[in-house]
Motif scaffolding. Structure first.
Motif, short mmCIF file in Angstrom:
data_model
loop_
_atom_site.label_atom_id
_atom_site.label_comp_id
_atom_site.label_asym_id
_atom_site.label_seq_id
_atom_site.Cartn_x
_atom_site.Cartn_y
_atom_site.Cartn_z
N THR A 185 0.82 -1.21 0.00
CA THR A 185 0.00 0.00 0.00
C THR A 185 0.85 1.27 0.00
O THR A 185 0.36 2.36 0.25
N ALA A 186 2.14 1.13 -0.29
CA ALA A 186 3.03 2.29 -0.36
C ALA A 186 4.14 1.99 -1.35
O ALA A 186 4.50 0.84 -1.58
N GLY A 187 4.70 3.03 -1.93
CA GLY A 187 5.81 2.85 -2.86
C GLY A 187 5.34 2.51 -4.27
O GLY A 187 4.15 2.33 -4.54
N ALA A 188 6.31 2.38 -5.16
CA ALA A 188 6.00 2.15 -6.57
C ALA A 188 5.57 0.73 -6.85
O ALA A 188 4.86 0.47 -7.81
N GLY A 189 6.02 -0.22 -6.02
CA GLY A 189 5.63 -1.61 -6.21
C GLY A 189 6.06 -2.14 -7.57
O GLY A 189 7.08 -1.72 -8.15
N VAL A 190 5.26 -3.05 -8.10
CA VAL A 190 5.60 -3.69 -9.36
C VAL A 190 5.57 -2.70 -10.52
O VAL A 190 6.28 -2.87 -11.51
N ARG A 191 4.78 -1.64 -10.40
CA ARG A 191 4.75 -0.64 -11.47
C ARG A 191 6.13 -0.02 -11.68
O ARG A 191 6.59 0.15 -12.81
N GLY A 192 6.78 0.33 -10.58
CA GLY A 192 8.09 0.94 -10.69
C GLY A 192 9.18 -0.04 -11.02
O GLY A 192 10.07 0.25 -11.82
N MET A 193 9.13 -1.23 -10.42
CA MET A 193 10.18 -2.21 -10.62
C MET A 193 10.21 -2.74 -12.05
O MET A 193 11.27 -2.94 -12.63
N LEU A 194 9.03 -2.97 -12.63
CA LEU A 194 8.95 -3.55 -13.97
C LEU A 194 8.52 -2.55 -15.03
O LEU A 194 8.38 -2.91 -16.20
N GLU A 195 8.30 -1.30 -14.61
CA GLU A 195 7.91 -0.23 -15.54
C GLU A 195 6.69 -0.62 -16.36
O GLU A 195 6.69 -0.62 -17.59
N VAL A 196 5.62 -0.96 -15.65
CA VAL A 196 4.39 -1.35 -16.33
C VAL A 196 3.34 -0.25 -16.16
O VAL A 196 3.41 0.56 -15.24
N ALA A 197 2.38 -0.24 -17.07
CA ALA A 197 1.29 0.72 -17.01
C ALA A 197 -0.03 0.00 -17.27
O ALA A 197 -0.62 0.11 -18.34
N TYR A 254 -5.89 -1.71 -15.61
CA TYR A 254 -6.66 -2.06 -14.41
C TYR A 254 -5.72 -2.69 -13.40
O TYR A 254 -4.71 -3.31 -13.76
N ASP A 255 -6.02 -2.55 -12.11
CA ASP A 255 -5.11 -3.00 -11.08
C ASP A 255 -5.88 -3.45 -9.84
O ASP A 255 -7.10 -3.60 -9.86
N ARG A 256 -5.14 -3.63 -8.75
CA ARG A 256 -5.74 -4.11 -7.51
C ARG A 256 -6.82 -3.17 -6.97
O ARG A 256 -7.77 -3.59 -6.31
N GLY A 257 -6.68 -1.90 -7.22
CA GLY A 257 -7.69 -0.95 -6.77
C GLY A 257 -9.04 -1.23 -7.38
O GLY A 257 -10.08 -1.12 -6.71
N ASP A 258 -9.05 -1.63 -8.67
CA ASP A 258 -10.31 -1.98 -9.32
C ASP A 258 -10.92 -3.24 -8.70
O ASP A 258 -12.13 -3.36 -8.55
N VAL A 259 -10.04 -4.18 -8.33
CA VAL A 259 -10.51 -5.40 -7.69
C VAL A 259 -11.12 -5.08 -6.33
O VAL A 259 -12.18 -5.60 -5.96
N ALA A 260 -10.46 -4.19 -5.57
CA ALA A 260 -10.97 -3.83 -4.24
C ALA A 260 -12.32 -3.13 -4.33
O ALA A 260 -13.17 -3.29 -3.46
N THR A 261 -12.54 -2.38 -5.40
CA THR A 261 -13.78 -1.64 -5.56
C THR A 261 -14.98 -2.57 -5.68
O THR A 261 -16.08 -2.27 -5.20
N ARG A 262 -14.79 -3.72 -6.30
CA ARG A 262 -15.89 -4.68 -6.46
C ARG A 262 -15.53 -6.01 -5.81
O ARG A 262 -15.80 -7.09 -6.36
N ALA A 311 -1.85 3.04 -9.00
CA ALA A 311 -0.85 4.07 -9.23
C ALA A 311 -0.72 5.00 -8.03
O ALA A 311 0.37 5.50 -7.74
N ALA A 312 -1.82 5.25 -7.34
CA ALA A 312 -1.81 6.09 -6.13
C ALA A 312 -2.36 5.25 -4.97
O ALA A 312 -3.55 5.32 -4.65
#
Length: 289
Positions: free
Chosen positions: A57-69, A72-80, A107-108
């Motif tokens: 829940t903090a930091g760049a995580g896999v987005r920063g390490m693997l430079e992915v964009a 959809y992400d975990r936030g979308d999963v949490a929403t539903r 991302a945020a």
């Protein structure tokens, strides 16, 4: 790390046939599941059955390490979270060009809805049904999703490093795992970033960790640069004393070249004696230093 329960016919775990969210850096929305699609959606063989779930829940995580964009992400999963099924989850996963799939963090992270313990357990269970292995990156603190992942895991890699605050925290984490009733062989201790810039030595770390009961853990140690075969025995005995152990799981030489030096034959015989005497179970060589 979670072993998957999906079919492995022919040695290749399954991948959902319709689930591709598009290009690696995709802006396309996840596809609509076919009629009747759910956890039993049609699947196709895949070369790689590994999934990576970013539960931090903090930091760049896999987005920063693997430079992915990912679109959809975990936030979308949490929403539903209350409506997530296998079909939807697979549509959100991002395929990596080198194999495997990713459930990236938002991302945020601070602005995204948290993943509850129940939702995290459900998501990991669904991933487990469809993939051979699942690797989960968790927070440093015990958030709900972290506890759910720890409970579900078959192996916990507890990463520490050679400074006093981190080693103290490692002691506390090991004690907590014991109180939670985790089997001792479920936890693997990994020491990271141990180099010349580190103020503490390997001996310092052994001294601190030796204050905790390590008898149920598989402890791996590495010998320093040696001046003789007898030096190896002195180093091993000192390490065992500091760790309060009678046996190491594995003992590694610092470099392969040590076996080809002036006392290489004597050193190899000494290592074999360690095994015969029950001081170590395995001997090996570090290939990274």
């Amino acid at each position: 790390a979670l072993p998957g329960t999906g079919p492995r016919a022919g040695g290749a775990p399954p991948r959902w046939r319709w689930r591709s969210p598009g290009r690696w850096r995709s802006g396309r929305p996840p596809p609509t599941p076919p009629p009747g699609a759910s956890g039993g959606t049609e699947r196709a063989d895949a070369a790689d059955g590994a999934a990576y779930a970013d539960c931090t829940t903090a930091g760049a995580g896999v987005r920063g390490m693997l430079e992915v964009a990912p679109a959809y992400d975990r936030g979308d999963v949490a929403t539903r979270a209350d409506r997530v099924d296998g079909a939807y989850l697979q549509s959100v996963l991002l395929p990596h060009p080198d194999g495997g799939t990713l459930l990236a963090g938002p991302a945020a992270p601070a602005e995204a809805p948290p993943l509850t313990a129940a939702a995290a357990a459900r998501v990991l269970g669904l991933l487990r049904e469809a993939h051979g292995h699942i690797v989960v990156d968790t927070d440093h603190h015990l958030a709900d999703a972290t506890l759910a992942a720890l409970d579900a895991a078959t192996r916990i890699l507890l990463v520490t490093q050679l400074d006093v605050p981190t080693l103290r925290g490692t002691q506390q984490a090991l004690a907590l795992f014991a109180r939670l009733g985790y089997p001792e062989d479920k936890v693997l201790l990994v020491c990271n970033r141990a180099g010349s810039r580190t103020r503490l030595t390997q001996g310092d770390a052994e001294q601190v960790l030796g204050q905790f009961d390590l008898s149920g853990f598989r402890v791996v140690s590495k010998l320093p640069e040696l001046t003789s075969a007898a030096h190896a025995r002195a180093c091993l005995e000192t390490s065992l004393s500091r760790l309060n152990l009678s046996q190491l799981d594995s003992l590694l030489l610092h470099r392969p070249a040590q076996l080809f030096g002036d006392f290489g034959d004597a050193l190899y015989q000494q290592l074999q004696q360690f095994k015969a005497q029950g001081l170590v179970k395995r001997i090996g060589v570090s290939v990274y230093t």
